[in-house]
Scaffold this motif. Structure first.
Motif, short mmCIF file in Angstrom:
data_model
loop_
_atom_site.label_atom_id
_atom_site.label_comp_id
_atom_site.label_asym_id
_atom_site.label_seq_id
_atom_site.Cartn_x
_atom_site.Cartn_y
_atom_site.Cartn_z
N GLY A 187 44.55 49.18 27.73
CA GLY A 187 45.38 48.63 26.67
C GLY A 187 46.80 48.28 27.07
N LYS A 188 47.25 48.71 28.25
CA LYS A 188 48.61 48.40 28.68
C LYS A 188 48.75 46.94 29.12
N LEU A 189 47.64 46.31 29.42
CA LEU A 189 47.69 44.92 29.90
C LEU A 189 47.91 43.96 28.73
N VAL A 190 48.79 42.99 28.95
CA VAL A 190 48.97 41.93 27.95
C VAL A 190 47.84 40.93 28.12
N LYS A 191 47.75 39.99 27.20
CA LYS A 191 46.61 39.07 27.17
C LYS A 191 46.42 38.33 28.50
N LYS A 192 47.51 37.80 29.08
CA LYS A 192 47.39 37.04 30.32
C LYS A 192 46.93 37.93 31.47
N GLN A 193 47.43 39.17 31.49
CA GLN A 193 47.01 40.10 32.54
C GLN A 193 45.53 40.44 32.40
N ARG A 194 45.07 40.61 31.17
CA ARG A 194 43.65 40.89 30.94
C ARG A 194 42.78 39.75 31.46
N GLU A 195 43.20 38.54 31.13
CA GLU A 195 42.43 37.36 31.57
C GLU A 195 42.41 37.27 33.09
N ARG A 196 43.54 37.59 33.72
CA ARG A 196 43.62 37.50 35.17
C ARG A 196 42.72 38.55 35.83
N VAL A 197 42.72 39.77 35.28
CA VAL A 197 41.88 40.84 35.83
C VAL A 197 40.40 40.49 35.71
N LEU A 198 39.98 40.01 34.54
CA LEU A 198 38.57 39.65 34.33
C LEU A 198 38.16 38.49 35.23
N LYS A 199 39.05 37.53 35.41
CA LYS A 199 38.76 36.38 36.27
C LYS A 199 38.60 36.83 37.72
N GLU A 200 39.50 37.70 38.17
CA GLU A 200 39.44 38.20 39.55
C GLU A 200 38.18 39.03 39.76
N PHE A 201 37.83 39.84 38.77
CA PHE A 201 36.63 40.68 38.89
C PHE A 201 35.37 39.81 38.99
N SER A 202 35.35 38.72 38.24
CA SER A 202 34.18 37.84 38.25
C SER A 202 34.05 37.05 39.55
N GLU A 203 35.20 36.71 40.15
CA GLU A 203 35.17 35.78 41.28
C GLU A 203 35.30 36.43 42.65
N THR A 204 35.95 37.59 42.73
CA THR A 204 36.20 38.19 44.04
C THR A 204 35.02 39.04 44.51
N ASN A 205 34.88 39.13 45.83
CA ASN A 205 33.89 40.03 46.43
C ASN A 205 34.55 41.23 47.09
N GLU A 206 35.87 41.26 47.08
CA GLU A 206 36.60 42.37 47.69
C GLU A 206 36.76 43.53 46.72
#
Length: 372
Positions: A254-273
């Protein structure tokens, strides 16, 4: 309105939606001798207090206190350090400043009223004494608590998820309109009373989780995993061994703002690291699509099994192509095992209509079941 579920079938009796299967298993954890001794001492002390409430006939009058006792027992099952993260009785240097902040009305607001000095004094004194008040939304001791401008305290996740928009919403207590940037975290110098990294030791449950994650990583399948916990302090602890083992991970709470949430989910979906996502159960239960993952780890049982199901459904939904493996961690011979029995009981109760008296009676029996 017509509501369709995964079990809905067409006229020929075929499922209208075909998804990959789910493999749900319970991982029984056995505490080490040191963990068991710590838990046993905590349980005996808690049971003495509970038995006193029973003898006085004041169990339901002390419901919040009993939930606090159960909270500590449940946290102890995850890691003893979590119990040490509570009851920090230091006098915080900024409490006087905090009191003045509450008593000042917001000049940008035409509707906000300052709380009374007597109420502010009560709130500040509670923080100074390390009191962990009940969240008015989830009715549990507040985790990662925030204070509103009107001096009400609750879980950050609960408050934000109750709003219709991510930027602002109503206080659930007094119905004043508040903005997200007006919230501030309850003052604390340290979330733990000891240096956790310097004194780090894995609990059995943490060790078992790391075994599972290492096994997935070594398999070379590239499968991604989501680790759910209802306590952000436990997510803090999980970061320690992951960093030490140099395992890539992301975090969503819950500490993440909307843009940070979107960035985390995008990175999780796309990264293999970074194939592991540490997620707060409250943050991950509603409105997310997490089909990039196929492994779910539920680190602690929730009172309401529907909350866990909602989290699993974020992964097992349209777009999922792999079998979803769900692992529930339960510590043997503890309050967690008895919570499973309470969950099963709640599921049966949902099917029938109960009177208010029957609900009160059932609640009392559940509490006795947990402390037996």
């Amino acid at each position: 309105m017509l509501r369709r579920t995964k079990d809905t079938k067409d006229k020929e009796g075929r499922l209208i939606l075909v998804l990959p299967p789910t493999d749900i298993q319970v991982i029984q954890c056995i505490q080490s001798e040191a963990e068991h001794d710590f838990y046993d001492a905590l349980f005996k002390r808690s049971k003495v207090q509970f038995d006193q409430f029973v003898a006085q006939g004041k169990v339901l009058h002390n419901y919040a206190n009993i939930l606090e006792l159960l909270l500590r027992l449940r946290q102890c099952c995850n890691h003893p350090f979590l119990v040490m993260s509570r009851s920090d009785t230091q006098e915080f240097a900024d409490l006087d400043k905090l009191a003045r902040r509450f008593l000042e009305t917001n000049p940008d607001s035409t509707t906000q009223k300052a709380p009374t000095p007597a109420y502010v004094e009560e709130v500040v004194e509670g923080i100074r004494n390390g009191e962990n008040t009940e969240c008015p939304i989830c009715l549990e001791s507040a985790d990662d608590p925030v204070l509103t401008p009107c001096a009400h305290r609750m879980c950050r996740e609960c408050l934000l998820s109750s709003w219709r928009t991510p930027a602002s919403g109503l206080c659930p207590i007094c119905r004043q309109m508040i903005r997200k940037n007006e919230l501030f975290t309850c003052p604390s110098e340290n979330r733990f009373r000891i240096a956790v990294e310097k004194n780090w030791q894995e609990s059995y449950k943490v060790s078992k989780l790391l075994e599972c994650l290492e096994s997935i990583r070594k398999s070379g399948s590239g499968e991604k995993s989501i680790v759910f916990s209802q306590w952000t302090t436990f997510l803090d602890l999980l970061e320690i061994p992951l960093k030490k083992k140099k395992i890539g991970y992301l975090r969503f709470d819950g500490k993440l703002v909307k843009k940070q949430r979107e960035r985390v989910l995008k990175e999780f979906s796309e990264t293999n690291e970074k194939t592991i996502l540490l997620m707060s159960l409250k943050a991950g239960g509603v409105g997310l699509n997490l089909t990039a993952a196929s492994n779910v780890f539920l680190m602690d049982p929730w009172w309401n099994p529907a909350v866990e199901e909602q989290a699993i459904m974020r992964i097992h939904r349209i777009g999922q192509k792999n079998t979803v493996r769900v692992r529930r961690f339960i510590v043997k011979d503890t309050v967690e095992e008895r919570m499973q029995q309470v969950q099963a009981r709640k599921q049966r109760m949902i099917a029938g209509a109960l009177t208010d008296e029957e609900v009160r009676s059932a609640r009392l029996e559940e509490l006795k079941m947990l402390f037996r």
